[in-house]
Write an enzyme that holds these catalytic residues in place. Structure first.
Site, mmCIF file in Angstrom:
data_model
loop_
_atom_site.group_PDB
_atom_site.id
_atom_site.type_symbol
_atom_site.label_atom_id
_atom_site.label_comp_id
_atom_site.label_asym_id
_atom_site.label_seq_id
_atom_site.Cartn_x
_atom_site.Cartn_y
_atom_site.Cartn_z
ATOM 1 N N HIS A 464 7.918 -2.869 -20.587
ATOM 2 C CA HIS A 464 7.388 -3.731 -19.527
ATOM 3 C C HIS A 464 7.666 -5.199 -19.822
ATOM 4 C CE1 HIS A 464 4.120 -0.411 -18.745
ATOM 5 N NE2 HIS A 464 5.341 -0.026 -18.408
ATOM 6 N N CYS A 465 8.832 -5.519 -20.334
ATOM 7 C CA CYS A 465 9.100 -6.909 -20.710
ATOM 8 C C CYS A 465 9.241 -7.786 -19.473
ATOM 9 C CB CYS A 465 10.337 -6.996 -21.591
ATOM 10 S SG CYS A 465 11.802 -6.144 -20.968
#
Length: 528
Positions: A464-465
């Site tokens: 989930h960067c």
């Protein structure tokens, strides 16, 4: 002579596929989409359970993080997609949006036009939901969204276990209320993955004004007299953009390419011998990600899909899918989970769970020889901030990815609270007839120091960067709320990198929303 278009879109992932599709709806506009990866023809990209192969190297850049300073030097595998469709082609297909307050906070940070009420129409616009409609859902969009096709009885037992701890069942975590245990809605249509490429690009590949180039590696964005005028490819050829270059290479890829193009922190670029086009210290800063922890229990019978790892049973699973669109092949393997609280005073849920219907599903995660179940938790609002920097001026070299996990002590504390809660859930009476014993962390892990030592061995990225080209109101922000690049005309960024704060959930659906909203803003600003 250089090849020319009105718009060049760099990156055919979750946002880039949307933008290419939407802009090319106008037949008078010439659109070129450049994707470094290849096609998505392989069956693993379409079968929901293909996710189990994705973090183990298929369609990935093969990157890892730097040793994590605050996690005993742990190096994380950091899967970044290298295929048309990007992350939406290799993820677990979970359709969540974050909490409404996430977007209201963006607006409070100066990002006008990005409140929840502003973005909700774009979520609905994309969505082709086969179950829900009304204020929160669309049913006419190209992106297939559906309920799980192949849940198992252990999912219902998980809901009962959560309920025993005060966590209610929630029918729709993308509706009015986020908190609760739930079946996730999935980006699937007819028990097949609905990636951004499958939903937005493939139906429109016949458009004469849309050019899609695969295995198209961009060397740099070409800037002349303060304006982005096109790109230079690795082979030295140039492609020009008369209107805009739109960068959609993701929270790692976008700052990487900007820095290779001389746009980023001047001191860092000069150290690598890169000519500075624009000194922008915030390019590649502000990296945020959700650290994923997991509890693994051995099951007492055939209660998960681990049993289908045996070759003869995997053949049976394939036959069942072909005949019924059910069974393990129809499962994303992480289609159950929910949202709850590590901090009971948090403004909205700050933990997310993913119930894995097996073990060893992702790279580096332990598997149970006799079969097991995995319950992941991640702390959703980390305070730690990392960075993306170049290791070299050579575009073939992997970037330096430093999520800086657990740099803030609160992240460590809340993460451990989440892990303890997963243990409590799996230890409830409702699951006792299916679970033989907890194996990880196990009974020997008791003190917070022991928990921390455990997560320094057993943890992973949630994939989930976000945040590395963050939008904001001032000139110091990388992009404006219109996603226009501050300091370079004709350049826009539209992907998860523009999030000033990572949303409180998976990031794929929000990234598709960003693509939808960006396409509208481009059309408005360009008068097309």
């Amino acid at each position: 002579m250089a090849e020319g278009y009105d718009f060049i879109i760099i990156g055919g992932g979750s946002a880039g596929s949307v933008i290419a599709s939407r802009l090319s709806e106008n037949p008078d506009v010439r659109v070129c989409l450049l994707e470094a990866g290849g096609s998505d023809r392989h069956p693993f990209f379409h079968l929901p359970a293909g996710f189990a192969k994705m973090t183990k190297g298929i369609a990935s850049w093969g990157w890892s993080t730097t040793p994590q300073t605050h996690m005993q030097g742990k190096v994380f595998t950091y899967t970044q997609a290298k295929v048309i469709g990007g992350g939406s082609a290799i993820n677990a297909q979970i359709y969540t949006r974050g909490h409404p307050l996430d977007y209201d906070e963006w607006r409070q940070l100066g990002c006008e036009g990005w409140s929840y009420e502003d973005v909700l129409p774009y979520f609905r616009k994309s969505e082709g939901n086969d179950t829900y409609a009304g204020r929160y859902h669309g049913q006419d969009g190209p992106l297939g969204v559906s309920k799980p096709a192949a849940p198992l009885p252990i999912c219902e037992a998980y809901f009962e276990a959560a309920k025993a701890l005060g966590i209610p069942f929630n029918e729709d975590v993308t509706g009015e209320v986020q908190e609760g245990a739930a079946y996730y809605q999935l980006t699937q249509k007819n028990a097949r993955r609905s990636s951004s490429a499958m939903a937005f690009l493939h139906p429109n590949r016949g458009r004469k004004n849309l050019t899609v180039k695969l295995r198209a590696n961009v060397r740099r964005i070409v800037v002349e007299q303060g304006r982005a005028v096109g790109v230079e490819m690795l082979d030295g050829t140039r492609i020009t953009a008369e209107r805009e270059v739109v960068l959609c290479s993701g929270a790692i890829g976008s700052p990487r390419l900007l820095q290779l193009s001389g746009i980023g922190p001047a001191d860092h670029l000069q150290e690598l011998g890169i000519d500075v086009v624009l000194d922008q210290p915030q390019v590649g800063a502000n990296l945020q990600d959700h650290l994923d922890l997991y509890c693994i229990a051995e099951v007492s019978g055939p209660h998960t899909y681990d049993r289908f790892a045996k070759p003869h049973l995997s053949v049976l699973a394939g036959m069942k899918y072909l005949l019924t669109k059910k069974g393990p092949v129809a499962s994303s393997l992480f289609e159950t989970g929910g949202f709850w609280y590590a901090d009971p005073d948090a403004r909205s849920p700050d933990l997310q769970f993913h119930l894995g219907l097996g073990t060893g599903i992702e790279a580096g995660v332990v598997s149970m020889p006799e079969g097991g179940v995995t319950l992941n938790s991640c702390y959703l609002r980390p305070r730690s901030r990392g960075s993306v920097r170049l290791a070299s001026s050579d575009p073939a070299k992997a970037p330096l990815i430093d999520p800086n996990y657990c740099a803030d002590p609160r992240d460590r504390e809340m993460s451990i609270r989440g892990l303890k809660l997963t243990q409590q859930i799996l230890g409830q009476q409702a699951l006792s007839h299916m679970i033989k014993a907890e194996r990880l962390p196990g009974p020997d892990v008791r003190t917070d120091e022991e928990y921390f030592n455990f997560i320094c061995q057993h943890s992973k990225t949630s994939h989930h960067c976000a945040g590395t080209c963050a939008m904001g109101a001032g000139d110091s922000a990388v992009v404006t709320p219109r996603l226009a690049f501050n300091g370079v005309e004709g350049l826009r960024v539209a992907d998860a990198s523009i999030m000033p704060r990572v949303v409180s959930s998976n990031t794929n659906a929000p990234t598709i929303m960003i693509g939808e909203k960006a396409a509208d803003m481009i059309r408005e600003d360009q008068g097309i």
